[in-house]
Design an enzyme around this catalytic site. Structure first.
Site, PDB file in Angstrom:
ATOM      1  N   GLU A 269      22.040  -7.653 -11.138  1.00  0.00           N
ATOM      2  CA  GLU A 269      20.678  -7.931 -10.648  1.00  0.00           C
ATOM      3  C   GLU A 269      20.466  -9.431 -10.477  1.00  0.00           C
ATOM      4  OE1 GLU A 269      17.814  -5.981 -13.168  1.00  0.00           O
ATOM      5  OE2 GLU A 269      18.589  -4.016 -12.656  1.00  0.00           O
ATOM      6  N   HIS A 293      13.786  -3.437 -10.146  1.00  0.00           N
ATOM      7  CA  HIS A 293      13.567  -3.478 -11.598  1.00  0.00           C
ATOM      8  C   HIS A 293      12.076  -3.688 -11.929  1.00  0.00           C
ATOM      9  CE1 HIS A 293      15.721  -4.475 -15.629  1.00  0.00           C
ATOM     10  NE2 HIS A 293      14.552  -3.909 -15.849  1.00  0.00           N
TER      11      HIS A 293
HETATM   12  N1  LIG Z   1      13.387  -0.190 -15.805  1.00  0.00           N
HETATM   13  C1  LIG Z   1      12.698  -0.847 -16.717  1.00  0.00           C
HETATM   14  O1  LIG Z   1      11.999  -1.796 -16.432  1.00  0.00           O
HETATM   15  C2  LIG Z   1      12.754  -0.399 -18.154  1.00  0.00           C
HETATM   16  C3  LIG Z   1      11.628  -0.517 -18.969  1.00  0.00           C
HETATM   17  C4  LIG Z   1      11.695  -0.070 -20.289  1.00  0.00           C
HETATM   18  C5  LIG Z   1      12.872   0.464 -20.779  1.00  0.00           C
HETATM   19  N2  LIG Z   1      13.963   0.519 -19.974  1.00  0.00           N
HETATM   20  C6  LIG Z   1      15.227   1.044 -20.483  1.00  0.00           C
HETATM   21  O2  LIG Z   1      15.103   2.427 -20.752  1.00  0.00           O
HETATM   22  C7  LIG Z   1      16.068   2.801 -21.735  1.00  0.00           C
HETATM   23  C8  LIG Z   1      15.447   3.759 -22.734  1.00  0.00           C
HETATM   24  O3  LIG Z   1      14.415   3.101 -23.448  1.00  0.00           O
HETATM   25  P1  LIG Z   1      13.727   3.792 -24.722  1.00  0.00           P
HETATM   26  O4  LIG Z   1      12.682   2.855 -25.174  1.00  0.00           O
HETATM   27  O5  LIG Z   1      13.376   5.206 -24.425  1.00  0.00           O
HETATM   28  O6  LIG Z   1      14.956   3.760 -25.759  1.00  0.00           O
HETATM   29  P2  LIG Z   1      15.114   4.651 -27.060  1.00  0.00           P
HETATM   30  O7  LIG Z   1      16.083   3.930 -27.917  1.00  0.00           O
HETATM   31  O8  LIG Z   1      13.791   5.035 -27.625  1.00  0.00           O
HETATM   32  O9  LIG Z   1      15.795   6.003 -26.507  1.00  0.00           O
HETATM   33  C9  LIG Z   1      17.114   6.078 -26.053  1.00  0.00           C
HETATM   34  C10 LIG Z   1      17.638   7.499 -26.306  1.00  0.00           C
HETATM   35  O10 LIG Z   1      18.942   7.602 -25.759  1.00  0.00           O
HETATM   36  C11 LIG Z   1      19.691   8.448 -26.632  1.00  0.00           C
HETATM   37  N3  LIG Z   1      21.123   8.294 -26.415  1.00  0.00           N
HETATM   38  C12 LIG Z   1      21.967   7.323 -26.866  1.00  0.00           C
HETATM   39  N4  LIG Z   1      23.236   7.585 -26.456  1.00  0.00           N
HETATM   40  C13 LIG Z   1      23.179   8.743 -25.725  1.00  0.00           C
HETATM   41  C14 LIG Z   1      24.153   9.526 -25.038  1.00  0.00           C
HETATM   42  N5  LIG Z   1      25.448   9.186 -25.005  1.00  0.00           N
HETATM   43  N6  LIG Z   1      23.751  10.646 -24.390  1.00  0.00           N
HETATM   44  C15 LIG Z   1      22.447  11.025 -24.392  1.00  0.00           C
HETATM   45  N7  LIG Z   1      21.481  10.322 -25.052  1.00  0.00           N
HETATM   46  C16 LIG Z   1      21.847   9.202 -25.699  1.00  0.00           C
HETATM   47  C17 LIG Z   1      19.247   8.026 -28.028  1.00  0.00           C
HETATM   48  O11 LIG Z   1      19.514   9.022 -28.968  1.00  0.00           O
HETATM   49  C18 LIG Z   1      17.755   7.831 -27.807  1.00  0.00           C
HETATM   50  O12 LIG Z   1      17.031   9.001 -28.112  1.00  0.00           O
HETATM   51  C19 LIG Z   1      16.568   1.461 -22.339  1.00  0.00           C
HETATM   52  O13 LIG Z   1      17.825   1.151 -21.820  1.00  0.00           O
HETATM   53  C20 LIG Z   1      15.594   0.444 -21.828  1.00  0.00           C
HETATM   54  O14 LIG Z   1      16.098  -0.827 -21.668  1.00  0.00           O
HETATM   55  C21 LIG Z   1      13.930   0.124 -18.675  1.00  0.00           C
HETATM   56  O1  LIG Z   2      14.145  -4.361 -20.788  1.00  0.00           O
HETATM   57  C1  LIG Z   2      12.987  -4.284 -20.374  1.00  0.00           C
HETATM   58  O2  LIG Z   2      11.989  -4.468 -21.097  1.00  0.00           O
HETATM   59  C2  LIG Z   2      12.741  -3.869 -18.983  1.00  0.00           C
HETATM   60  O3  LIG Z   2      13.950  -3.603 -18.332  1.00  0.00           O
HETATM   61  C3  LIG Z   2      11.881  -4.849 -18.218  1.00  0.00           C
HETATM   62  O4  LIG Z   2      12.423  -6.122 -18.009  1.00  0.00           O
HETATM   63  P1  LIG Z   2      11.481  -7.279 -17.373  1.00  0.00           P
HETATM   64  O5  LIG Z   2      10.656  -7.858 -18.486  1.00  0.00           O
HETATM   65  O6  LIG Z   2      12.412  -8.300 -16.818  1.00  0.00           O
HETATM   66  O7  LIG Z   2      10.615  -6.655 -16.334  1.00  0.00           O
END
Ligand SMILES: NC(=O)c1ccc[n+]([C@@H]2O[C@H](COP(=O)([O-])OP(=O)(O)OC[C@H]3O[C@@H](n4cnc5c(N)ncnc54)[C@H](O)[C@@H]3O)[C@@H](O)[C@H]2O)c1
Ligand SMILES: O=C(O)[C@H](O)COP(=O)(O)O
Length: 600
Positions: A269, A293
C-alpha cells in the site's frame, strides 16, 4: 505561538499524520503538540530528538533508526489497530512504550465490510460510473439479493462478530471458521461455527475475511481454496492485504469461478502502479469493488482512536500503566523481582498450549482452563499478573502484534471477549517435592449438553480413559535460575527450557528414531541445539497422578490399555522456524506419529 520559558518545560508531542482534533485537544492542555504533515524520513529523524511522544496512523514508518534518534521519546501512539508500521521490538529494547487502539475502529471496519458487500451484490460503483457517463444500462446492471444467502466469515473476532450480527439482520445465514473462537459466543450470535476452512468454503455465497495477518493466515485464500468455493460466489477482504493471494483472486475473477471481489486492503500500500501487476489488474477489473484502505476512515472511528491513544499518552507521561500497550510490562515494578520468572513461565505455558494443542486449521473449542499454583508461588498475594500473562500467552500466537495488548488492566476483559474461562487454585503443599514451586495447566473443553437422540453405554473405565485421552490436556512448569522450564506435557514428563524454536514429535520410542529425525532436519539445514526425550510417565491425562501411583489404582478392566509406555515425546530445540513441508516430512519419512512446531 512563540515558546515561553514555561512552555520549554512542557513535554512535546509530534503528529506527522492526520489525527482527529478530539484527542489532540486533550493533549494540548498539558503538552505542546506539533502537527507536521508531509515530512520525509530524513526530516523526521532530524526533528524527533525534541519529542517525548510520537502519534501516527499507518503511513509513518517508525523504524529502528528513527527510534534510535529519538533520545527523549517515551511513547509511540498508533491511532488505530495495526502496528505493522512500527518496529515494536526496537521500541521495546529502548524502553519506549507502543500503544494502540484495539477497538476504536472495529464498528467502522464492520460497516465498511457490509457497505462493500451490498455494493458488490448490486453493482453500485459500476452503475454509478455508468450513469455519470450519461448511460442508462438497467439490464446490464442486475444484481443479487443477500437475504437467504450464506455469508462465510473467516475470523470471528471483534470485527467478524459485528459483521455476523449485521448479516443476520439482513436475513443471511452466517457460518464461520475460526479455530480459536468460542462456540458459545458464536451460538449466541446465531453463527454456525464450522470445524475447518474446508467446511466453510463450499457453503459460502459470500466469503469475508477478518483475521489478522499472521504466518498462518498469509495467503490462506489461494488457488486451491478459491477452487473449493461455489462457482459464482464472492470474496471480501477488509482485514489485511496478502491474506488473499492477489494473483489467485484475479485468476478466479477472470475465469468466472468467482463473480465478484471487494477489496479494501492490498499486499503493498499504495499498490504497485505497474499496469501488469495483479493489484493493478484487480483494481481495474469491472467485477472488483475496491477502496483505498478506508475501513477505519469514519469521523466517529477517528474520534475514538484519537481520544483512546491520546489518553494513553497522558497516562504514560504521568508514569501510569496504559490500557492498551503493545509492549508494556504485565508486572508493576514493585512485584517485578518475585513475579517476573513465573509471569514468563505462565505466558510460555499458554503459548505452548495454543501452538502445540490447537490447529489454525481446525476448531479447537477448548475454553476452560484450571491453573494450579503449588508450593512457594501459592503464597503470592495476588495472582492477577499470572492470570494476565496466561491470557497473553494463550492468545498472542493467534493475534498479530496489531490487536493484541493483554496487560494486567485488560486481561479479564480480553478473556471474557474470547470466551476463555480460567479457574485458579493455590496449594501450599506441592504434589511433588521435586520443585519449590510448580504451576500446572489443565485444559478442558466446555461442558457439552448430553445428546438427546444418542444413548451410549460406556463403562466408568472407558469414560475416564476417554476424558483423559481425548479431552484434557496438561502442561506443568517450574522456574530454575529465574528461567522457565516445562516439566510435563500430557502423559510425558520432561524438563526443557521454554525458550526459542522447538519441534515436538510424538513417536514410538524405538531405536534409531532420533537419528532419522536428526538426518531429515539436517537435510533441510536445520541445526539442532538440544534434544530431550520425554517418556510417558503418567498413565493418563490425570493431573498429578504419576504412572506408578496409577498402576496401583488400575482395575482389571483397564488391563487391556495399549502399551503406552512405548510412546514418547522428542523435543528438539532448533535454530530456525520450519515450514509445514518439513514437519510433514518428519511424519512421512521419520515415522513420527504427530509433530508440532512451537516458538516460545
Ligand atoms: N481495513 C481496515 O481499515 C481495518 C480496520 C480495523 C481492523 N482491520 C483488521 O481486521 C482484522 C481483524 O480485526 P479484529 O479487531 O476483529 O481482530 P481480533 O483479534 O478481534 O479477531 C481476529 C480473529 O481471527 C481469528 N484467527 C486467527 N487466526 C485464524 C485462522 N488461521 N483462521 C481463522 N481465524 C483465525 C482469531 O481467533 C480472532 O478471533 C485485523 O487484521 C485488523 O488489522 C482492518
Ligand atoms: O489497522 C488499522 O487500524 C486499520 O487498518 C486502519 O488504519 P488507518 O489508521 O491507517 O486508517
Amino acid at each position: 505561538m512563540e515558546a515561553t520559558q514555561e512552555d520549554a518545560t512542557r513535554p512535546k508531542a509530534l503528529c506527522p499524520e492526520k489525527l482527529s482534533p478530539d484527542g489532540l485537544g486533550l493533549l494540548r492542555k498539558s503538552i505542546d503538540v506539533d502537527e507536521r504533515k508531509g515530512l520525509t524520513a530524513e526530516e523526521l529523524i532530524e526533528i524527533i530528538p525534541a519529542y517525548e511522544a510520537l502519534l501516527v496512523r499507518s503511513e509513518t514508518k517508525v523504524t529502528a533508526d528513527l527510534l534510535a534518534a529519538a533520545k527523549r521519546l517515551k511513547v509511540v501512539a498508533r491511532a488505530g489497530v495495526g502496528v505493522d508500521n512500527v518496529d515494536v521490538p526496537a521500541a521495546t529494547k529502548l524502553g519506549i512504550i507502543v500503544v494502540n487502539s484495539p477497538s476504536g475502529n472495529i464498528q467502522a471496519a464492520a460497516e465498511h465490510t457490509v457497505a462493500l458487500l451490498l455494493s458488490m451484490a448490486r453493482n453500485i460503483p459500476d452503475a454509478c460510473a455508468s450513469l455519470k457517463a450519461a448511460k442508462w444500462e438497467r439490464s446490464r446492471l442486475v444484481g443479487v439479493e443477500v437475504k437467504g444467502k450464506t455469508l462465510g466469515i473467516i475470523g470471528l473476532g471483534k470485527v467478524g462478530l459485528i459483521v455476523a450480527r449485521m448479516a443476520r439482520g439482513m436475513g443471511m445465514q452466517v457460518a464461520a471458521a475460526d479455530p480459536y473462537a468460542s462456540p458459545s459466543v458464536a451460538e449466541a450470535a446465531n453463527v454456525n461455527l464450522v470445524g475447518s476452512l474446508g467446511e466453510l468454503l463450499p457453503v459460502a455465497d459470500f466469503l469475508t475475511i477478518h483475521t489478522p495477518m499472521l504466518a498462518s493466515t498469509k495467503g490462506m485464500l489461494s488457488h486451491a481454496e478459491i477452487g473449493q468455493m461455489k462457482k459464482g460466489s464472492r470474496i471480501l477482504n477488509v482485514a489485511r492485504g496478502g491474506i488473499v493471494d492477489e494473483v489467485a483472486l484475479l485468476a478466479a475473477l477472470e475465469s468466472g469461478q468467482i463473480s465478484g471481489a471487494a477489496i479494501d486492503v492490498f499486499t503493498k500500500e499504495p499498490p504497485n502502479k505497474d499496469p501488469e501487476s495483479a493489484a493493478s489488474k484487480l483494481i481495474a477489473h469491472p467485477k472488483c469493488v475496491c477502496t483505498p484502505h478506508l475501513g477505519a476512515s469514519t469521523v466517529e472511528a477517528q474520534e475514538n482512536v484519537s481520544i483512546d491513544v491520546c489518553e494513553q499518552v497522558l497516562q504514560i507521561l504521568a508514569g501510569e500503566l496504559p490500557r492498551s500497550a503493545v509492549n508494556a510490562p504485565i508486572i508493576l515494578p514493585a512485584d517485578h523481582k518475585t513475579l517476573q520468572p513465573f509471569v514468563a513461565l505462565v505466558e510460555k505455558m499458554g503459548s505452548l498450549y495454543t501452538q502445540h494443542f490447537t490447529s489454525p486449521k481446525e476448531q479447537s473449542g477448548r475454553t476452560t482452563f484450571d491453573l494450579t499454583y503449588e508450593g512457594e508461588i501459592s503464597m503470592i498475594s495476588s495472582t492477577k499478573p499470572l492470570f494476565a500473562a496466561f491470557i497473553k500467552g494463550l492468545t498472542s500466537p493467534i493475534s498479530d502484534a496489531e490487536g493484541f495488548n493483554v496487560n494486567i488492566v485488560n486481561a479479564e476483559l480480553v478473556a471474557k471477549e474470547r470466551g476463555i474461562f480460567v479457574n485458579e487454585q493455590k496449594s501450599r503443599d506441592p504434589s511433588t517435592q521435586a520443585y519449590s514451586s510448580l504451576i500446572t495447566l489443565v485444559a478442558r473443553p466446555p461442558s457439552r449438553a448430553p445428546s438427546l437422540n444418542r444413548v451410549e453405554q460406556v463403562s466408568t473405565a472407558d469414560l475416564n480413559s476417554r476424558r483423559a485421552k481425548e479431552e484434557r490436556h496438561i502442561i506443568s512448569g517450574y522456574c530454575s535460575d529465574r528461567s522457565p522450564f516445562i516439566s510435563r506435557i500430557d502423559r510425558f514428563s520432561t524438563s526443557f527450557k521454554a525458550d526459542g524454536v522447538l519441534i515436538i514429535c510424538h513417536n514410538y520410542d524405538s531405536p534409531g528414531k532420533i537419528g532419522v529425525v536428526g538426518g531429515l532436519l539436517g537435510k533441510e539445514n536445520v541445526n539442532i541445539n538440544f534434544m530431550s526425550v520425554a517418556p510417558a510417565t503418567y498413565m493418563n491425562n490425570e493431573a498429578h497422578v504419576p504412572k506408578m501411583a496409577q498402576e496401583r489404582l488400575r482395575t482389571p478392566s483397564d488391563a487391556s490399555t495399549p502399551t503406552e509406555s512405548t510412546e514418547a515425546l522428542m523435543i528438539l530445540g532448533v535454530d530456525r522456524e520450519v515450514d509445514d513441508k518439513v514437519l510433514k516430512g518428519l511424519v512421512e519419512g521419520g515415522g513420527v506419529l504427530s509433530v508440532s512446531s512451537v516458538v516460545l
